[in-house]
Each structure stands twice: as structure tokens, then as C-alpha cells.
Design a protein around this motif. Sequence first.
Motif, PDB file in Angstrom:
ATOM      1  N   VAL A  85     -19.802  25.652 -24.262  1.00  0.00           N
ATOM      2  CA  VAL A  85     -18.956  24.449 -24.217  1.00  0.00           C
ATOM      3  C   VAL A  85     -17.717  24.649 -25.085  1.00  0.00           C
ATOM      4  O   VAL A  85     -16.597  24.624 -24.593  1.00  0.00           O
ATOM      5  N   ASN A  86     -17.951  24.874 -26.384  1.00  0.00           N
ATOM      6  CA  ASN A  86     -16.809  25.035 -27.287  1.00  0.00           C
ATOM      7  C   ASN A  86     -17.208  25.950 -28.447  1.00  0.00           C
ATOM      8  O   ASN A  86     -18.070  25.589 -29.252  1.00  0.00           O
ATOM      9  N   PRO A  87     -16.572  27.117 -28.554  1.00  0.00           N
ATOM     10  CA  PRO A  87     -16.941  28.066 -29.617  1.00  0.00           C
ATOM     11  C   PRO A  87     -16.823  27.477 -31.016  1.00  0.00           C
ATOM     12  O   PRO A  87     -17.476  27.946 -31.936  1.00  0.00           O
ATOM     13  N   ARG A 143     -18.114  28.367 -14.397  1.00  0.00           N
ATOM     14  CA  ARG A 143     -18.655  27.955 -15.701  1.00  0.00           C
ATOM     15  C   ARG A 143     -18.402  29.028 -16.763  1.00  0.00           C
ATOM     16  O   ARG A 143     -18.207  28.740 -17.929  1.00  0.00           O
ATOM     17  N   MET A 144     -18.429  30.283 -16.323  1.00  0.00           N
ATOM     18  CA  MET A 144     -18.324  31.404 -17.251  1.00  0.00           C
ATOM     19  C   MET A 144     -16.959  31.438 -17.948  1.00  0.00           C
ATOM     20  O   MET A 144     -16.848  31.899 -19.072  1.00  0.00           O
ATOM     21  N   GLU A 156     -32.152  26.558 -28.493  1.00  0.00           N
ATOM     22  CA  GLU A 156     -31.342  25.950 -27.427  1.00  0.00           C
ATOM     23  C   GLU A 156     -30.090  25.274 -28.017  1.00  0.00           C
ATOM     24  O   GLU A 156     -29.085  25.102 -27.330  1.00  0.00           O
ATOM     25  N   CYS A 157     -30.162  24.932 -29.322  1.00  0.00           N
ATOM     26  CA  CYS A 157     -28.994  24.308 -29.979  1.00  0.00           C
ATOM     27  C   CYS A 157     -27.790  25.259 -30.024  1.00  0.00           C
ATOM     28  O   CYS A 157     -26.666  24.827 -30.267  1.00  0.00           O
ATOM     29  N   PHE A 158     -28.024  26.560 -29.830  1.00  0.00           N
ATOM     30  CA  PHE A 158     -26.911  27.517 -29.836  1.00  0.00           C
ATOM     31  C   PHE A 158     -26.066  27.404 -28.557  1.00  0.00           C
ATOM     32  O   PHE A 158     -24.913  27.821 -28.540  1.00  0.00           O
TER      33      PHE A 158
END
Length: 521
Positions: free
Chosen positions: A266-268, A455-456, A258-260
Motif C-alpha cells: 500500500v505505502n512503503p 497491483r504490483m 500479516e501486519c507487514f
Amino acid sequence: MTQISTQTITGTITGTTALPDRVRTLVVGAGFAGLGTAIKLQDHGFPDFLVLDKGHSVGGTWRDNTYPGAACDVHSQLYSFSFAPNPDWSRSFSPQPEIQAYLERTAVESGVLDRFRFGVTVQDITWDEDANFWLVDTDRGSVVADVVITGSGGLSEPKLPEITGLESFEGEVFHSARWNHDYDLTGKRVAVIGTGASSIQIVPEVARQVSHLDVYQRTAPWVMPRKDREYKRFEKLGFRFLPFFQRAYRTGIYWGRECFVPGFVVNPKLAAPARRLALKNIERGISDPGLREAVTPDYQIGCKRILISNDYYPALEAEHVDLVTDGIAEITPAGIVAEDGTTREVDVIVVATGFHTTEQPIAQHIKGRNGRTMADAWGEEGMTAYKGTTIAGFPNLFQIVGPNTGLGHSSMVFIIESQIAYILSALQKMGEREIVSLEPSPEVQHAWNEDLQHRMQRTVWNSGGCASWYLDSHGRNTTLWPRTTFKFRALLSEFDLDQYVVAARQDAPATTTPDTEENAA
Ligand SMILES: Cc1cc2nc3c(=O)[nH]c(=O)nc-3n(C[C@H](O)[C@H](O)[C@H](O)COP(=O)(O)OP(=O)(O)OC[C@H]3O[C@@H](n4cnc5c(N)ncnc54)[C@H](O)[C@@H]3O)c2cc1C
């Protein structure tokens, strides 16, 4: 879980008997989705169901993808049913035969197989407006069902590349998901088209067997190291005798994955450590500077599915393996002509170009209100649903692994179980309130998808500079879920009847007034 030989299981489950005329719930597909649904329907007191699958056994993906090297790329401890833990996984990322055996064993032990029919292709699913039921036509007769649940798979229908001359090739051709095990590759000249998730598992295995291998790459994938290992004896004992140990293990893996999510949605820049690891993997696996450059992606990590392998890069560097990046101009009876004009003759072409993902094949065969097919309803806008599960104009129909339920980072079984819980909650409410039909209102569905697509926009999938199978022909991402998986589970934890257009028995349809703001939250 007791050990049953695969032979016994296969013998048990391939038997077929006639279809019943009518069932309460009909399930299409016997993969993780269909099997999990069947087990939960039975456990929750809905035993009147039928599961149809065109294949010869349960397993879906894992029955069909038998190519050399096939294995899951999410840890098996998480890529399995929460309600059927398996203490016997041999290693972190189990190979296909082990996953298939797990699914077959789970099916036998759950006692649901008497309601499965194999070798039955669902051809048309048509809503009867007057009678409020679905007529399900198959190649072995028709069944009437009050409720239909489709678990027909997001990665089920192989996609062949549109390359001039493919049909003229005189050697052997097969798709990675339809491997021809009768054909011996030993000493052959082989071409693998594609460098996606299946290809990078196939290439190292096939390279060991063949005299020459050409790997055709259109876009280089990001490939991280594969932290795979055999489980030690004490771990397996722990999994078997200390259930909390296995649960804790699974939970640890879940949160690690889930940390991915922030790096994707959010931010690459948050994915920078993953990028460094992937670049190190190239350095470690390849010494030739030209080849290193050719396999280094020019888009942000995560934009396409991140792959994992320790032996893909070393395989590419082998003397008898060539990476071809010039693109394919055409296929001739004897081989493949690259765009630079070079012809490479081969005996076999392995097509590893993935699946139909953004246009579900079954959508053309589901006819909802006014005889409109799901494919038509999706039309220009592309695949949409409410909560990835229900669709306006298609009453009493639930899709598992529907639009925008896919993941780039974690186990699809988590999503599947979340959807099953939502559907069970719906069935319960339908029973309690004598509901004969329900479907989301178009407004509710629209608001849900507006929010999703909003969101996408900021995700790496839409803005990471790549073309991928996540996007449809209009560039819309209709496949992935752009939030955490725990949010998905929370949003589907209970069936939100107030968002649905509902008709109860002997009543005129009563339309709810959906609260779209709350719905989009
Ligand atoms: C090679 C490969 C590796 C993967 N690895 C992972 C992984 O590591 N982790 C992960 O989370 N996901 C992985 N996936 C994604 C995987 O597809 C899902 O995790 C999961 O298996 C989907 O289950 P399903 O039941 O929804 O669909 P499927 O397993 O595809 O099953 C669909 C079933 O529906 C049947 N069917 C379809 N149409 C009809 C019809 N008209 N009539 C009758 N039957 C029909 C098919 O025969 C099939 O049995 C992988 C996919 C592939 C292809």
C-alpha cells in the motif's frame, strides 16, 4: 507426534522400487509442497498417486540447504503444516536439521511413503492431445498420469554467478545449497559471494572457523534483529498437551506477520518502524562508521527480502573479516580480483548467489497443447498462471508455488496449503463430472495477471529502488503475491470451474464464458 530417530526414517525412505506404468495423479517434488499434497490426496480419498523426487529423501529445500547456520526465518510454529503441528520445536526459528527431521517424521507417520520414489529425475512431461493424459518421462522409465502436480520448488535450482574465470579457480568452490561437508574450513581463507538470506546465516558461522573471510556485497540487504529464543519447558508442555495453545500461538504469529503487508503493497512509509529497527541493528552491531555506511542500504526497506540476524553485523566487524563492495572483476586460479584491481587470494569460494527464480527450470520440460513448452508459452511475457496454479494450454496440470505465489513476509507453507486445497477441490469436481481435461482459458489467465501487475506497480518491490530476484529480466515481478495471504486463501478456497475450459468424458470440449471482472476481484 511420536519420536522416531532420523536414522530409522532415512533408512525407511531411501528405498526405491520400480515405477508403475500409470497413475491417476503424479506429483513432482517431495518438499513441503509434494509431501503436503501426498498427505492431503490420501486423506481426501485420492490414493492413486505417485511422488517423484530426484533427491534421496523428502524435504526439498531443507534436505539440500545444509550450510552452517541454515534455519528458517519465519517462526517454526507457522512454518510447518497446519495439519501436523509439532510440539517439539526447540526454538522460535528452528535450524535446518530440525525442520528436515520434522518433514521426515511427518512423511513416515502419514503413511504415504510407499507412493514416493526417490532418486528419480523427471525429464519431460508431455500432454497427449488424443488420449488426454500426461506422459512423464524420467531417468528410470515413463509413467502415464491423468493429472500432474508440480512441486518442484521456487528456490530449488542453484544459480551460479556469471563471473569471468570462475571455472578456472583452483581451490574449492561450492554453492550454499550444495555445501561440501567433506571440506574442512578450519584455518582456511574463504570468500563468500553474495549477501542474501543464506549468506547472512553462513557468514557468522564460517567466520568462527576460518583464518580470513572476504564477504562480497553487491547490494546491502536490510537486516532486522532476529527475535530468536529457545522455548521454555512450560511452553513446550503447553504445545504438547493444550492444542488450542499452540493454535493460538500460531495464529498470533500469522497476524503479526500479516501486519507487514500494507508496508509492502500500500505505502512503503508504513514500513518506517521496520526501517528504524534495521538501522538500530546496524548501530548495535557495528561501531566503525565506514563499515556502517557500507552496510546501509540505499533503497526502501522491503524492496528486497528483509533479512533477520543478530550476529551478521558483529561478524563483519571482526578483525579477520573484510566486506568487499567494489564488485568482482574476475576470478583467477588463486583468488578474486575486485573491480578496483585488488586481488584477494583464497582457498575456498562459497557461492551464495541464490536460485533460478523467474525462469523455472522445469518449464522447458513441460510440453502442453501442440507440443509447446511452458517456457515458450511464457516467452516474452515471463511466468504467468491463473491463481498461481493453472496455465492455459497445459490441461490437468497444477503448479504449487507457481508464478506470483511467493511471499516477502510470511510462511510459504500457508500458500502451499491454500494451493493444495484448490487442487483437491478441482480433483473432486473432475471426478464428479467425469471431466477428462480442464485448463484456464487464455482470457481468464490474462485478466488475472493484468490485475496482479496493476497491483504490483505500487508495491515496494517494483518501486522501492532496487533490483531483486523478485523481478525478471523485463523488470516484471512474476514471483510475489501482492496482497494479503488470507485473500489468497479465500480466492483459492474452492475450485472455480466456470473459469475453465472443460472437456467431459465422451463429450466435445465445452468452453465456458469466463466472467473476467469477477475473476480479477
Ligand atoms: C535456505 C532457504 C531458507 C528458506 N527459509 C524459508 C522460511 O523461513 N520461510 C518460508 O516461508 N520459506 C522459506 N524458504 C523458501 C522455501 O523454498 C519454501 O518455503 C518451501 O520449502 C518450498 O517447498 P517446495 O516443496 O515448493 O519446494 P522445494 O522444497 O524446493 O522442493 C522441490 C523438490 O522438487 C524436486 N525436483 C525439482 N525438479 C525435479 C525434477 N525434474 N525431477 C524430480 N524432482 C525434482 C527437488 O529435488 C526438491 O526436492 C527458504 C528457502 C531456502 C532456499
